[in-house]
Write a protein that holds these residues in place. Structure first.
Motif, PDB file in Angstrom:
ATOM      1  N   GLN A  83       1.120  -1.367   0.017  1.00  0.00           N
ATOM      2  CA  GLN A  83      -0.103   0.000   0.150  1.00  0.00           C
ATOM      3  C   GLN A  83       0.624   1.314  -0.127  1.00  0.00           C
ATOM      4  OE1 GLN A  83      -2.951   0.933  -0.272  1.00  0.00           O
ATOM      5  NE2 GLN A  83      -4.407   0.112   1.120  1.00  0.00           N
TER       6      GLN A  83
ATOM      7  N   LEU B  27      -5.261   5.377   7.795  1.00  0.00           N
ATOM      8  CA  LEU B  27      -5.862   5.260   6.874  1.00  0.00           C
ATOM      9  C   LEU B  27      -6.869   6.469   6.230  1.00  0.00           C
ATOM     10  CD1 LEU B  27      -7.390   1.800   7.836  1.00  0.00           C
ATOM     11  CD2 LEU B  27      -5.900   1.982   5.752  1.00  0.00           C
ATOM     12  N   GLU B  28      -6.702   6.592   4.996  1.00  0.00           N
ATOM     13  CA  GLU B  28      -7.542   7.599   4.276  1.00  0.00           C
ATOM     14  C   GLU B  28      -9.116   7.505   4.483  1.00  0.00           C
ATOM     15  OE1 GLU B  28      -7.887   7.139  -0.104  1.00  0.00           O
ATOM     16  OE2 GLU B  28      -9.232   8.722  -0.117  1.00  0.00           O
TER      17      GLU B  28
ATOM     18  N   TYR C 193       1.752   3.421   9.613  1.00  0.00           N
ATOM     19  CA  TYR C 193       1.293   2.769  10.831  1.00  0.00           C
ATOM     20  C   TYR C 193       2.187   2.959  11.948  1.00  0.00           C
ATOM     21  CZ  TYR C 193       5.282  -0.172  10.124  1.00  0.00           C
ATOM     22  OH  TYR C 193       6.686  -0.706   9.975  1.00  0.00           O
TER      23      TYR C 193
ATOM     24  N   ALA D  40     -10.317  -1.026  -0.455  1.00  0.00           N
ATOM     25  CA  ALA D  40      -9.536  -1.053   0.589  1.00  0.00           C
ATOM     26  C   ALA D  40      -9.142  -2.569   1.151  1.00  0.00           C
ATOM     27  CB  ALA D  40     -10.513  -0.440   1.594  1.00  0.00           C
ATOM     28  N   ASP D  41      -8.561  -2.578   2.249  1.00  0.00           N
ATOM     29  CA  ASP D  41      -8.240  -3.716   2.661  1.00  0.00           C
ATOM     30  C   ASP D  41      -7.405  -4.771   1.830  1.00  0.00           C
ATOM     31  OD1 ASP D  41      -9.544  -6.127   4.842  1.00  0.00           O
ATOM     32  OD2 ASP D  41      -7.611  -5.889   4.239  1.00  0.00           O
TER      33      ASP D  41
ATOM     34  N   LEU E  78      -3.323   1.411  11.991  1.00  0.00           N
ATOM     35  CA  LEU E  78      -3.191   1.496  10.581  1.00  0.00           C
ATOM     36  C   LEU E  78      -3.980   3.028  10.492  1.00  0.00           C
ATOM     37  CD1 LEU E  78      -4.395  -1.714   8.695  1.00  0.00           C
ATOM     38  CD2 LEU E  78      -2.158  -1.050   9.619  1.00  0.00           C
TER      39      LEU E  78
ATOM     40  N   LEU F 149      -3.173   4.007   2.501  1.00  0.00           N
ATOM     41  CA  LEU F 149      -2.798   3.779   3.895  1.00  0.00           C
ATOM     42  C   LEU F 149      -1.557   4.444   3.933  1.00  0.00           C
ATOM     43  CD1 LEU F 149      -2.370   0.161   5.241  1.00  0.00           C
ATOM     44  CD2 LEU F 149      -0.708   2.008   5.845  1.00  0.00           C
TER      45      LEU F 149
END
Ligand SMILES: O=C(O)Cn1ncc2ncnc(NCCc3cnc(NC(=O)Nc4cccc(Cl)c4)s3)c21
Length: 273
Positions: free
Chosen positions: A66, A91-92, A80, A154-155, A89, A77
């Motif tokens: 990412q 994240l956006e 972290y 995502a993810d 994490l 991402l």
């Protein structure tokens, strides 16, 4: 945003807001980075659970993959950090939340909305495949919606770099192509299959090979038992596209750049996507 990426972060760099959702490994919170006032989503993962499920390497790979991806339809991402018990994490934040909730609410999407989503996902996957990254877990639960209604994949917890193709089984069976269900070698064309499954589910509200029992879903996938229900009424050009993506022989699946030229996409997808 560059500020958010570089630094060594700690929890007290952020004001924590409302919970956005809860996943298997932990919760996601709205948060604001104090110096920049930048709004982010903070996913909190418990180290104990990561260790127990032996997914630390997957998480490391996700962060690594990412950190090199920049695309309007891929959720960023930013970075972290971790403390004694948890990994965080940064994240956006996708302001309009999870796509699957929207799909549940309106049962199924119009052909225009479906084609717009499929086109933006195809562009994001073309970008990923160009960087030798396959997502491998394209499904409504992994799609979020930004403030302007744009889709965000995502993810990347299941994504891999294609040179080290993995055989590990992933999430729900519904989205897996035959080669993954039969756990043989697989490549970027797995994402084309999943995008075809997703397109079907956008239009009909259910995935194409759904069945009560796991074993029935498995059989329907490997036999490509593709049927189009009489309702809702869907154009033959949409069915044509889906039929060219859900092909057992992965080398015969419609390439993503050809998808963007398919009449159904050209006639139905919003230009911006
Ligand atoms: O919070 C919600 O339920 C919905 N929601 N609503 C708005 C919103 N805006 C941003 N993000 C959201 N959710 C987090 C999405 C993720 C992105 N990347 C991930 N990566 C991951 O979980 N990796 C991971 C975890 C555990 C093990 C391993 Cl191996 C890998 S989760 C949002």
């Amino acid at each position: 945003v560059t500020a958010v990426e570089k630094r060594r972060w700690t929890l007290n760099d952020f004001d924590i807001g409302k919970p956005l959702g809860r996943g298997k490994f932990g919760h996601v919170y709205l948060a604001r980075e104090k110096r920049s006032n930048h709004i982010v989503a903070l996913k909190v993962l418990f180290k104990s659970q990561l260790k127990q499920s032996q997914v630390e390497h997957q998480l490391r790979r996700e962060v690594e993959i990412q950190s090199h991806l920049r695309h309007p339809n891929i959720l960023r991402l930013y970075g972290y950090f971790y403390d004694q018990k948890r990994v965080y994490l940064i994240l956006e934040y996708a302001a309009k939340g999870e796509l699957y909730k929207e799909l549940q609410k309106c049962k199924y999407f119009s052909e225009r909305r479906s084609a717009t989503y499929v086109a933006s996902l195809a562009r994001a996957l073309i970008y990923c495949h160009g960087k030798h990254v396959i997502h491998r877990d394209i499904k409504p639960e992994n799609l979020l919606v930004g403030a302007q209604g744009e889709l965000k994949i995502a993810d990347f917890g299941w994504s891999v770099h294609t040179f080290n193709r993995r055989r590990t089984m992933c999430g729900t069976l519904d989205y897996l192509p035959p080669e993954m269900v039969e756990s043989v070698e697989h490549d970027a064309s797995v994402d084309i299959w999943s995008l075809g499954v997703l397109c079907y589910e956008f239009l009909y509200g259910v995935p194409p090979f759904e069945a009560k029992e796991h074993s029935d879903t498995y059989r329907r996938i490997v036999q490509v038992d593709l049927k189009f229900p009489p309702k809702p009424i869907i154009s033959s050009s949409a069915k044509d596209l889906i039929s060219q993506m859900l092909v057992k022989d992965s080398s015969q699946r419609m390439p993503l750049h050809k998808l963007l030229e398919h009449p159904w996409i050209v006639q139905n997808a919003e230009p911006s996507g």
